[in-house]
Enzyme design. Structure first.
Site, PDB file in Angstrom:
ATOM      1  N   GLY B 182       0.834  -1.204   0.000  1.00 28.97           N
ATOM      2  CA  GLY B 182       0.000   0.000   0.000  1.00 28.97           C
ATOM      3  C   GLY B 182       0.860   1.241   0.000  1.00 28.97           C
ATOM      4  N   GLY B 183       0.803   1.984  -1.100  1.00 30.60           N
ATOM      5  CA  GLY B 183       1.604   3.207  -1.228  1.00 30.60           C
ATOM      6  C   GLY B 183       0.779   4.443  -0.958  1.00 30.60           C
ATOM      7  N   GLY B 184      -0.157   4.337  -0.006  1.00 32.36           N
ATOM      8  CA  GLY B 184      -0.917   5.511   0.425  1.00 32.36           C
ATOM      9  C   GLY B 184      -0.127   6.263   1.473  1.00 32.36           C
ATOM     10  N   TYR B 185      -0.781   7.195   2.151  1.00 30.43           N
ATOM     11  CA  TYR B 185       0.026   8.045   3.036  1.00 30.43           C
ATOM     12  C   TYR B 185       0.540   7.309   4.266  1.00 30.43           C
ATOM     13  CZ  TYR B 185      -3.644   9.107   6.506  1.00 30.43           C
ATOM     14  OH  TYR B 185      -4.559   9.044   7.500  1.00 30.43           O
ATOM     15  N   THR B 271      -0.777  -1.647   4.763  1.00 29.72           N
ATOM     16  CA  THR B 271      -1.408  -0.339   5.006  1.00 29.72           C
ATOM     17  C   THR B 271      -2.191   0.044   3.765  1.00 29.72           C
ATOM     18  OG1 THR B 271       0.617   0.684   4.213  1.00 29.72           O
ATOM     19  CG2 THR B 271       0.370   0.500   6.586  1.00 29.72           C
ATOM     20  N   ASP B 314     -14.007   9.405  12.163  1.00 31.89           N
ATOM     21  CA  ASP B 314     -13.798   8.395  11.121  1.00 31.89           C
ATOM     22  C   ASP B 314     -15.037   7.538  10.883  1.00 31.89           C
ATOM     23  OD1 ASP B 314     -11.253   9.335  11.177  1.00 31.89           O
ATOM     24  OD2 ASP B 314     -10.272   7.429  11.659  1.00 31.89           O
ATOM     25  N   ALA B 322      -7.962  13.296  12.349  1.00 35.99           N
ATOM     26  CA  ALA B 322      -8.230  13.612  13.753  1.00 35.99           C
ATOM     27  C   ALA B 322      -8.799  15.016  13.915  1.00 35.99           C
ATOM     28  CB  ALA B 322      -6.940  13.475  14.567  1.00 35.99           C
ATOM     29  N   HIS B 447      11.057  37.826   7.954  1.00 30.89           N
ATOM     30  CA  HIS B 447      12.266  37.309   7.309  1.00 30.89           C
ATOM     31  C   HIS B 447      13.295  36.968   8.370  1.00 30.89           C
ATOM     32  CE1 HIS B 447      15.237  36.854   4.147  1.00 30.89           C
ATOM     33  NE2 HIS B 447      16.083  37.581   4.864  1.00 30.89           N
TER      34      HIS B 447
END
Lengths: 434, 487
Positions: B182-185, B271, B314, B322, B447
């Site tokens: 799974g290459g999700g977050y 994941t 969720d 969250a 700055h």
């Protein structure tokens, strides 16, 4: 045959719940669409609840005495010949696939997802509707609009790039102002201390609800917003008593009980014409004073359910006899709990007749958004010195309680003096007649 | 006898505990039921522990790669990683935060009930714990039961060899090799963290690339480049088929574009996303409607199909974040207290703690076009042109600002680069306030800070950033887009 849920519909502006007085149907009864199925006592009046659909009553979901909130299922009905309940609106497809991009991984594109939120899950309407993502207004302005009951969607903003400003919202509210007043009012945050008593059999606790709860809220709001002051005086009403005795008989012939209140109404309307600030409201949201050119006079009625204020609408356009008849009809309805909601809405001025019960003077509370309340008290015999002789007159006490923001003390004093001049010389009322 | 409350909150995660505190602040008698951890997944096996380990990984990465150039002489050989100590430190971070939640609840007079919650009826909730079962009743309930990792066929979590994100954050020893499915977050956050700690990582992604649909494509490109540089192997259009034990580790069979490939590793981490916990606590049994993706159906007040029950976080809807849950917690508490509230936030900012960080608020270009903004102004400003970023030696990435060309109203801001997570709040504020590009450009930014990139990106979208070369103003036609300082 499909079983359908019948929910408690919106039963009046600002009414969110009611106490079930009694059922008008029982399981097994056949009902027609729009037939009344229950009597509900709300904080304003007793209303009949209709069923939008016909069929056979299956189950009553509440028992008498229960408090029912708008939107709850009241009864289930076996609908005759109707199709099954419409399926709930389904949202987007795409079942949670077991391969990425997984549900949790949708970040950037998920912005919108939180918004539409499959409304209609419970059939309860949200007023005003949530601001769409196209609305250009700060979070605080959006909340202000919501709390004032203003729908910000589609509002033309005056700010740069069409931004809806705080002022835009305030003036949108001002346009529809006073009428919707109490409904949109946000209860002030007042301390709500607990009461710790001795408990046990020495005390009884009952919920604060229905009409009593509404009375409590309204009076708290009025006391919170309005700086009250009360002015008191005594009037010689000997002439008025004589006049009323004469007219009483005439009224009886017409089937109307003529009390003192219609005379007070008429003297008040004539006086208020001279002092228009007594027939006004303050639109706090818009920062404006609203002077009303119509006279809807409310009168406080003591009823078994508590204080109610029925209204004689357009009292200035009605004869003394008409006013007398309406007062007696409305008072009867109030006692029987039969007042319709619109018979208690839109007063411009209120009279309270405490004299019929007792007490010499009182300091009543103004019925917000009105700015004054007038008190009348019992008639008494009083000895006076007249030309060196002791004589007897009839006296009656009056009070005017006013919103000090709008009405100065001296103005109230002149108002009361002008009223007393009229009530002491009821013949003068002839001059004011229209 | 059942305890009675005005409000009972089910779940003490970032949605639930916040809702409970606000309920208590509003004078409602409130209880919160928690079966596992105060602070929920977020504080215990999610956001907070992962950020602790990611910080550690970043620290080590900088030590190895940047410190020598800055003038540090490292002792010969490798920097040793004491995984046990790192886990102990991470646990301390979590415990401290969770303890804080418990204190806040207590301090606000919220009753905390520990145990597994199950609705007996829509009015009564059973709470089962090791010490028995009790019942609570309430006028209103708030469901904040969150979500859990999705399992894929053949890869049941045992948290020893096949790990969910929970197991992957609790490894006692540093593995040599990990396969991340799974290459999700979540997968990339864990994968890059372990890569920074010196683990060899292979990411198996079914789509054409990592973080697909999760972030602005330009931002993803920067991260993909950095993954390659860090040595993370990314297999795209690859599907994990099966696994078997191999020695003390695993052998995972992966179908890569039709060709089978076996990869040996110490452990495999799955994941592929999270699913709402709507199948628990007898939610359906008491009549709550659930949509086909498993979210409890709610309206804009987060009221469910049962009017006295609300759902947040969720378990209620996307995005599963969250901070969205906490926002909803406050909203629902106020609705219950009788205030007129509805969800109308314009954006839920999102952060992906990969290397470099990605953060976004508002729409991507594609989304803006789909929403009817046909003409866009897009400005990009690179961190390489920012003094602070250069002095930090973290110059990868940029700020991208998207505005409606007609009104200059900011629609979306996407950041990839150092501290993107801390920069995005300004973007969220701008979008909520309905800011125009000029509002950001005319706000004086201090700055030398990374924040100057926001101001410069707004200027770039208007056509005249100072610290990158754009077409000279004088060469433009009068009245051309970008010339209006304040139209």
């Amino acid at each position: 045959m499909a079983t359908k849920n019948v929910q408690l519909p919106e039963i009046g502006e600002g009414v969110t719940e009611g106490e079930l007085v009694n059922w008008l149907v029982k399981p097994g009864d056949k009902i027609e669409p729009d037939q009344a199925i229950a009597e509900l006592m709300t904080d304003k009046a007793t209303v009949e609840v209709p069923s939008p659909i016909g069929g056979i009553v299956k189950e009553l979901k509440f028992k008498e005495g229960d408090v029912i909130t708008v939107g709850s299922v009241v009864v289930t009905v076996d609908a005759v010949g109707a199709g099954a309940e419409a399926p709930a609106p389904s949202s987007h497809a795409a079942p949670a696939a077991a391969k990425s991009p997984a549900p949790g991984a949708k970040l950037a594109s998920a912005q919108a997802a939180a918004q539409p939120a499959s409304a209609g899950a419970n059939g309860m309407e949200i007023h005003p509707p949530p601001a769409s993502s196209k609305v250009l207004a700060t979070p605080a302005t959006r909340r202000l609009a919501r709390e004032m009951g203003v729908d910000i969607n589609g509002m033309a903003g005056t700010g740069m790039a069409g931004r809806v400003t705080r002022d835009d919202v305030l003036s949108a509210r001002g346009a529809g102002a006073v009428s919707g007043g109490p409904a949109a009012y946000q209860a002030p945050s007042v301390p709500r201390p607990a009461f710790t008593g001795q408990g046990g059999a020495l005390e009884e606790r009952v919920p604060l609800k229905g009409i009593r709860k509404k009375i409590a809220e309204n009076l708290q709001m009025a006391k919170h917003i309005i700086p009250h002051f009360t002015l008191m005086d005594e009037a010689d009403v000997t002439q008025l008593v004589n006049m009323r005795e004469e007219l009483k008989a005439a009224g009886e012939k017409a089937g109307v009980k003529v009390t003192y209140m219609p005379f007070v109404f008429k003297a008040l309307i004539a006086t208020v014409r001279e002092f228009p600030m007594f027939n006004a409201s303050i639109d706090d949201a818009a920062g404006e004073i609203v002077y009303k050119k119509y006279f809807n006079i409310g009168f406080a009625a003591d009823t078994p359910q508590g204080l109610l204020v029925p209204i004689v609408k357009g009292a200035d356009q009605k004869s003394l006899l008409q006013v007398a008849r309406e007062i007696s009809e409305l008072a009867g309805k109030a006692r029987d709990g039969k007042l319709a909601l619109d018979e208690m809405k839109g007063a411009t001025f209120t009279v309270t007749n405490i004299g019929s019960v007792g007490g010499t003077y009182a300091t009543p509370v103004i019925n917000h958004p009105e700015v004054a309340i007038f008190g009348m008290y019992k008639i008494q015999d009083k000895p006076v010195l007249k030309n060196g002789q002791i004589g007897f007159i009839k006296t009656m006490n009056f009070t005017v309680t006013a919103d000090h923001r709008l009405i100065d003390g001296a103005v109230a004093a002149r108002f009361l003096k002008a009223f007393i001049h009229r009530i002491e010389n009821p013949g003068v009322l002839m001059l004011d007649m229209m | 006898m059942a305890q009675k409350f005005d409000v009972v909150v089910v779940g003490a995660g970032p949605g639930g505990y916040v809702a409970a505190i606000r309920c208590a602040q509003l004078g409602l008698s409130t209880a919160v039921v928690e079966r596992e951890w105060m602070g929920g997944v977020c504080l215990n096996v999610g956001c907070i522990p992962s950020k602790a380990l990611i910080t550690a990984g970043h620290f080590l990465d900088r030590l190895r790669n940047d410190a020598p150039e800055m003038g540090f002489k490292l002792p010969k050989g490798e920097v040793a990683v004491d995984m046990a100590q790192m886990q102990k430190w991470k646990r301390g971070v979590c415990d401290r935060m969770a303890g804080g939640v418990e204190q806040l609840l207590k301090g606000n007079g919220v009753t905390v009930l520990r145990g597994e919650a199950t609705f007996k009826t829509a009015q009564e909730l059973g709470v089962k714990s090791s010490s028995g079962e009790e019942s609570v009743t309430a006028k209103n309930f708030i469901i904040a039961t969150g979500s859990r990792p999705i399992e894929i066929p053949g890869f049941a979590f045992d948290e020893k060899l096949v790990l969910s994100s929970t197991g992957a954050l609790a490894l006692a020893d540093l593995p040599k090799k990990l396969v991340v499915i799974g290459g999700g977050y979540i997968g990339l956050e864990l994968g890059s963290m372990y890569a920074h700690l010196g683990v060899e990582v292979t990411v198996v992604e079914a789509g054409k690339g990592v973080l697909q649909g999760a972030a602005d494509p330009d931002c993803v490109q920067v991260v993909a480049r950095k993954l390659k540089k860090t040595g993370v192997e990314v297999l795209t259009e690859a599907k994990a088929k099966s696994w078997k034990k191999s020695g003390s580790g695993v052998e995972v069979v992966v179908d890569v574009k039709g060709a089978a490939r076996a990869i040996k590793a110490d452990k495999v981490v799955v994941t592929v996303g999270r699913k709402p916990n709507s199948d628990q606590a007898n939610l359906k049994g008491i009549g709550l409607q659930v949509d086909e993706r498993g979210f409890v159906k709610t309206d804009a007040r987060r009221r469910t199909s049962v009017p006295h029950i609300f759902a947040i976080g969720d378990v209620a809807c996307q995005p599963m974040l969250a901070h969205k849950a906490s926002h909803e917690g406050v909203l629902v508490a106020e609705v219950i207290a009788g205030k007129n509230r509805a969800y109308d936030a314009k954006t839920v900012p999102a952060v992906i703690f990969v290397d470099p960080e990605i953060a976004s608020a508002g729409m991507t270009e594609e989304e803006a076009k789909a929403a009817g903004h046909t003409d866009l102004k897009v400005g990009k400003f690179p961190f390489a042109a920012n003094g602070r970023a250069v002095s930090m030696m973290e110059t990868d990435g940029f700020v991208k600002m998207i505005a409606d060309a007609k009104t200059d109203v900011v629609l979306g801001i996407h950041i990839v680069g150092p501290e993107a997570s801390n920069l995005i709040s300004e973007a969220a504020l701008a979008i909520e306030m309905g800011a125009r590009l000029q509002d950001i450009a005319l706000t004086i930014h201090p700055h030398p800070t990374l924040g100057e990139t926001m101001m410069e990106a707004a200027e770039a979208a208007l056509g005249h950033a100072i610290h990158v070369i754009q077409k000279p103003l004088a060469a433009r036609k009068e009245g051309a887009p970008g010339l209006r300082a304040d139209a």
